[in-house]
Design a protein around this motif. Structure first.
Motif, PDB file in Angstrom:
ATOM      1  N   PRO A 287       0.816  -1.216   0.000  1.00 28.99           N
ATOM      2  CA  PRO A 287       0.000   0.000   0.000  1.00 28.99           C
ATOM      3  C   PRO A 287       0.848   1.263   0.000  1.00 28.99           C
ATOM      4  CG  PRO A 287       0.074  -0.954   2.191  1.00 28.99           C
ATOM      5  CD  PRO A 287       0.785  -1.912   1.303  1.00 28.99           C
ATOM      6  N   LEU A 288       0.220   2.366  -0.379  1.00 24.96           N
ATOM      7  CA  LEU A 288       0.901   3.665  -0.442  1.00 24.96           C
ATOM      8  C   LEU A 288       0.582   4.559   0.764  1.00 24.96           C
ATOM      9  CD1 LEU A 288       0.500   4.479  -4.236  1.00 24.96           C
ATOM     10  CD2 LEU A 288       2.649   4.197  -3.010  1.00 24.96           C
ATOM     11  N   ARG A 289      -0.317   4.146   1.628  1.00 22.47           N
ATOM     12  CA  ARG A 289      -0.725   4.932   2.804  1.00 22.47           C
ATOM     13  C   ARG A 289      -1.263   6.307   2.403  1.00 22.47           C
ATOM     14  NH1 ARG A 289       1.978   6.572   6.844  1.00 22.47           N
ATOM     15  NH2 ARG A 289       3.852   7.107   5.695  1.00 22.47           N
ATOM     16  N   LEU A 290      -1.922   6.357   1.269  1.00 23.60           N
ATOM     17  CA  LEU A 290      -2.529   7.599   0.803  1.00 23.60           C
ATOM     18  C   LEU A 290      -4.036   7.546   1.027  1.00 23.60           C
ATOM     19  CD1 LEU A 290      -0.662   8.021  -2.614  1.00 23.60           C
ATOM     20  CD2 LEU A 290      -0.057   9.029  -0.403  1.00 23.60           C
ATOM     21  N   PRO A 291      -4.666   8.680   1.317  1.00 22.64           N
ATOM     22  CA  PRO A 291      -6.118   8.658   1.531  1.00 22.64           C
ATOM     23  C   PRO A 291      -6.866   8.337   0.245  1.00 22.64           C
ATOM     24  CG  PRO A 291      -5.304  10.911   1.510  1.00 22.64           C
ATOM     25  CD  PRO A 291      -4.093  10.029   1.503  1.00 22.64           C
ATOM     26  N   ALA A 292      -8.028   7.738   0.388  1.00 22.65           N
ATOM     27  CA  ALA A 292      -8.890   7.441  -0.758  1.00 22.65           C
ATOM     28  C   ALA A 292      -9.638   8.700  -1.178  1.00 22.65           C
ATOM     29  CB  ALA A 292      -9.867   6.323  -0.400  1.00 22.65           C
ATOM     30  N   VAL A 293     -10.102   8.701  -2.413  1.00 24.05           N
ATOM     31  CA  VAL A 293     -10.901   9.807  -2.951  1.00 24.05           C
ATOM     32  C   VAL A 293     -12.299   9.277  -3.192  1.00 24.05           C
ATOM     33  CG1 VAL A 293     -11.120  11.535  -4.761  1.00 24.05           C
ATOM     34  CG2 VAL A 293      -8.846  10.766  -4.050  1.00 24.05           C
ATOM     35  N   SER A 294     -13.274   9.881  -2.543  1.00 24.25           N
ATOM     36  CA  SER A 294     -14.655   9.400  -2.637  1.00 24.25           C
ATOM     37  C   SER A 294     -15.536  10.415  -3.347  1.00 24.25           C
ATOM     38  CB  SER A 294     -15.220   9.123  -1.236  1.00 24.25           C
ATOM     39  OG  SER A 294     -14.445   8.157  -0.562  1.00 24.25           O
ATOM     40  N   GLY A 295     -16.631   9.903  -3.919  1.00 23.63           N
ATOM     41  CA  GLY A 295     -17.640  10.767  -4.510  1.00 23.63           C
ATOM     42  C   GLY A 295     -17.234  11.428  -5.804  1.00 23.63           C
ATOM     43  N   VAL A 296     -16.308  10.813  -6.539  1.00 24.34           N
ATOM     44  CA  VAL A 296     -15.871  11.385  -7.815  1.00 24.34           C
ATOM     45  C   VAL A 296     -16.093  10.364  -8.920  1.00 24.34           C
ATOM     46  CG1 VAL A 296     -14.170  12.899  -6.746  1.00 24.34           C
ATOM     47  CG2 VAL A 296     -13.479  10.615  -7.499  1.00 24.34           C
ATOM     48  N   VAL A 297     -16.156  10.859 -10.153  1.00 24.93           N
ATOM     49  CA  VAL A 297     -16.338   9.971 -11.301  1.00 24.93           C
ATOM     50  C   VAL A 297     -15.050   9.220 -11.611  1.00 24.93           C
ATOM     51  CG1 VAL A 297     -16.895   9.900 -13.755  1.00 24.93           C
ATOM     52  CG2 VAL A 297     -18.151  11.440 -12.236  1.00 24.93           C
ATOM     53  N   ALA A 298     -13.910   9.903 -11.504  1.00 24.13           N
ATOM     54  CA  ALA A 298     -12.613   9.285 -11.790  1.00 24.13           C
ATOM     55  C   ALA A 298     -11.515  10.183 -11.248  1.00 24.13           C
ATOM     56  CB  ALA A 298     -12.444   9.051 -13.292  1.00 24.13           C
ATOM     57  N   ILE A 299     -10.301   9.643 -11.196  1.00 22.62           N
ATOM     58  CA  ILE A 299      -9.131  10.437 -10.837  1.00 22.62           C
ATOM     59  C   ILE A 299      -8.037  10.179 -11.859  1.00 22.62           C
ATOM     60  CG2 ILE A 299      -9.648  10.499  -8.359  1.00 22.62           C
ATOM     61  CD1 ILE A 299      -7.528   8.320  -7.964  1.00 22.62           C
ATOM     62  N   ARG A 300      -7.167  11.160 -12.026  1.00 26.82           N
ATOM     63  CA  ARG A 300      -5.994  11.025 -12.900  1.00 26.82           C
ATOM     64  C   ARG A 300      -4.781  11.530 -12.124  1.00 26.82           C
ATOM     65  NH1 ARG A 300      -4.948  11.207 -18.551  1.00 26.82           N
ATOM     66  NH2 ARG A 300      -7.082  11.765 -19.073  1.00 26.82           N
ATOM     67  N   LEU A 301      -3.752  10.701 -12.005  1.00 27.47           N
ATOM     68  CA  LEU A 301      -2.544  11.070 -11.271  1.00 27.47           C
ATOM     69  C   LEU A 301      -1.673  11.977 -12.140  1.00 27.47           C
ATOM     70  CD1 LEU A 301      -0.664  10.847  -8.853  1.00 27.47           C
ATOM     71  CD2 LEU A 301       0.167   8.656  -9.771  1.00 27.47           C
TER      72      LEU A 301
ATOM     73  N   PRO B 243       0.742  11.263   2.325  1.00 25.18           N
ATOM     74  CA  PRO B 243       0.917  10.031   3.114  1.00 25.18           C
ATOM     75  C   PRO B 243       0.522  10.242   4.580  1.00 25.18           C
ATOM     76  CG  PRO B 243       2.812  10.389   1.694  1.00 25.18           C
ATOM     77  CD  PRO B 243       1.962  11.622   1.595  1.00 25.18           C
ATOM     78  N   GLY B 244      -0.278   9.339   5.101  1.00 23.34           N
ATOM     79  CA  GLY B 244      -0.706   9.405   6.489  1.00 23.34           C
ATOM     80  C   GLY B 244      -1.903  10.285   6.751  1.00 23.34           C
ATOM     81  N   ALA B 245      -2.336  11.064   5.768  1.00 21.28           N
ATOM     82  CA  ALA B 245      -3.497  11.944   5.968  1.00 21.28           C
ATOM     83  C   ALA B 245      -4.773  11.112   5.952  1.00 21.28           C
ATOM     84  CB  ALA B 245      -3.538  13.021   4.899  1.00 21.28           C
ATOM     85  N   THR B 246      -5.793  11.652   6.617  1.00 27.28           N
ATOM     86  CA  THR B 246      -7.075  10.943   6.671  1.00 27.28           C
ATOM     87  C   THR B 246      -7.987  11.296   5.502  1.00 27.28           C
ATOM     88  OG1 THR B 246      -7.982  12.686   8.079  1.00 27.28           O
ATOM     89  CG2 THR B 246      -6.971  10.778   9.178  1.00 27.28           C
TER      90      THR B 246
END
Length: 463
Positions: free
Chosen positions: A317-331, A379-382
């Motif tokens: 894992p990357l210990r990064l917070p998830a993104v909710s309520g969106v259609v998609a994400i692009r890094l 990293p580590g953020a909620t």
């Protein structure tokens, strides 16, 4: 004096031509007045033109520290009416971000699409027109240093990719060498910014019902086209491209391939369901792992995870917070503190729902998207942290790599009112109106001047 002498003098005087003192004085006065009016009108015209054109033609020296001061604005706005183009003077210089969408100011006449461009270290805005729909980050790409913009030129008779230099204002064309290509689209940059990754569409059938997509690496001088891969259009060859020094990773269908810049495939692996190559920033800064964007099944929650680029094996894992309520994400890339910057596509609550299994990544042209924002996944953020917001109907963004890697942000103050082209056209129209008014008022004086010239010609000997 005798009578005969007086008579001779009288006859001689009658033969001498008379001088029209009054007419001459009147003509001289008119001529002097006309010259003063002409000089005043000319001075006014030059003054107006200088006030309008000089600021647009003056080329200030570009600040060498502009790249070092590059920063991401915390929000963007729609370009003002009359915004200068990227090829206008004064030059913009390197950019921090480009954006596109369906907002009224992002469309021109004849359905021309408009790309908004923001300077690297200030809130100076420019626009760039494209002949067809070309979302930022998908078909229009900002080079890693923010100096160049790559776009499809939209000419199917001679498929080219245009590369616009934001420092000089010049545009170079890279003409496709792929046989039968009917369209070239840039899909990414190499890590050093010296090459582009281009996708060509080649019709398979005579009627163009099906196509093959050909992926190539193209040097900026256009002299070398290195073929990477080819596949059916349904596979969307090169739909997502990520660059690492000396390597490229791209997705086609449900497969990710890793190649060098000479086209040699180094590895490939299949993607799990609901997983995509995360975006142009998919390579981790150390180049050891690749990042995938995964959507939790039957939800709108997205996470990032890292895999081995040789096998696709999950390496933790990357210990990064998830993104909710969106259609998609692009890094988009990685900040110095280890945060992943992602473009998050916000859903339109008024759009009709569509089954999740039919969704694609990223749907910047999807009508279900209302706007886009840039989030930092630390990293580590909620929870994610918003670093950039955009108006509704701004649906896609692309950020220069050096801006992301620099980690600088700034409080933005986007321009309001109207742009430089509005004042240019207003000034030119004003000059024309003034000149036309002066000519209209002076037409009687001009007619008298012409009569005076004809009169003088008739009084000349032999006239």
């Amino acid at each position: 004096m005798t009578a005969r002498l007086r008579e001779a003098l009288r006859w001689t005087a009658e033969d001498v031509p008379t001088y029209p003192v009054y007419d001459r004085a009147l003509a001289t006065a008119r001529r002097d007045r006309r010259r003063r009016l002409t000089a005043a009108a000319g001075a006014l015209t030059l003054l107006a033109l200088a006030g309008v054109v000089v600021p647009l033609t003056r080329t200030p020296a570009l600040d060498p520290a502009a790249a070092a001061d590059a920063a991401l604005p915390d929000h963007i706005a729609l370009p003002p009416i009359g915004t200068l183009h990227v090829t206008d003077r004064p030059r913009l210089g390197p950019a921090s971000i480009v954006f596109s969408g369906s907002a009224p100011r992002l469309h021109g006449l004849n359905d021309t699409n408009v790309i908004g461009v923001v300077a690297a270290n200030s809130d100076r805005y420019r626009i760039m027109r494209t002949g067809r729909e070309a979302p930022a980050g998908e078909s229009v790409h900002l080079s890693p240093d923010g100096r160049y913009l790559a776009r499809p030129d939209g000419d199917q008779d001679d498929p080219d990719v245009d590369v616009v230099d934001l420092v000089t204002g010049r545009t170079r064309q890279l003409t496709s060498t792929v046989d039968g290509s009917v369209g070239s689209t840039p899909v990414g940059w190499s890590a050093d910014g010296r090459s582009l990754v281009v996708r060509d569409d080649v019709p398979v059938a005579f009627d163009g019902a099906t196509y093959t997509s050909v992926l190539s690496v193209v040097a900026l001088d256009g002299e070398r086209w290195t073929r990477l891969a080819a596949g059916a259009q349904e596979a969307r060859v090169g739909s997502t491209v990520a660059a690492d020094p000396g390597r490229l990773a791209y997705q086609y269908g449900r497969t990710v391939a890793v190649t060098d810049l000479d086209g040699r495939e180094l590895s490939s692996f299949a993607l799990p369901d609901d997983t995509w190559l995360a975006g142009k920033g998919a390579w981790r800064p150390d180049g050891v792992t690749l990042t995938l964007a995964a959507r939790r099944s039957h939800t709108t929650e997205w996470t990032l995870r890292q895999v081995d680029p040789a096998s696709g094996r999950d390496v933790g894992p990357l210990r990064l917070p998830a993104v909710s309520g969106v259609v998609a994400i692009r890094l988009l890339g990685w900040a110095p503190d280890g945060s992943a910057l992602v473009a998050a596509y916000q859903p339109d609550p008024l759009a009709p729902d569509r089954p999740l299994e039919e969704q694609t990544d990223p749907p910047t042209t999807d009508r279900r998207v209302r706007s886009v924002r840039v989030l930092a996944l630390t990293p580590g953020a909620t929870a994610p942290r918003t670093v950039l917001t955009a108006p509704d109907q701004v649906l896609a963004v692309d950020i220069a790599d050096q801006v992301i890697q620099g980690g600088r942000t700034r409080d933005a103050q986007p321009p309001g009112g109207v742009g430089g082209r509005f004042w240019l056209w207003t000034g030119l129209i004003t000059v024309l109106v003034v000149a036309g008014t002066v000519l209209s008022v002076s037409r009687q004086r001009i007619a008298l001047w012409l009569d005076d010239r004809r009169f003088r010609r008739t009084r000349r000997p032999g006239g």
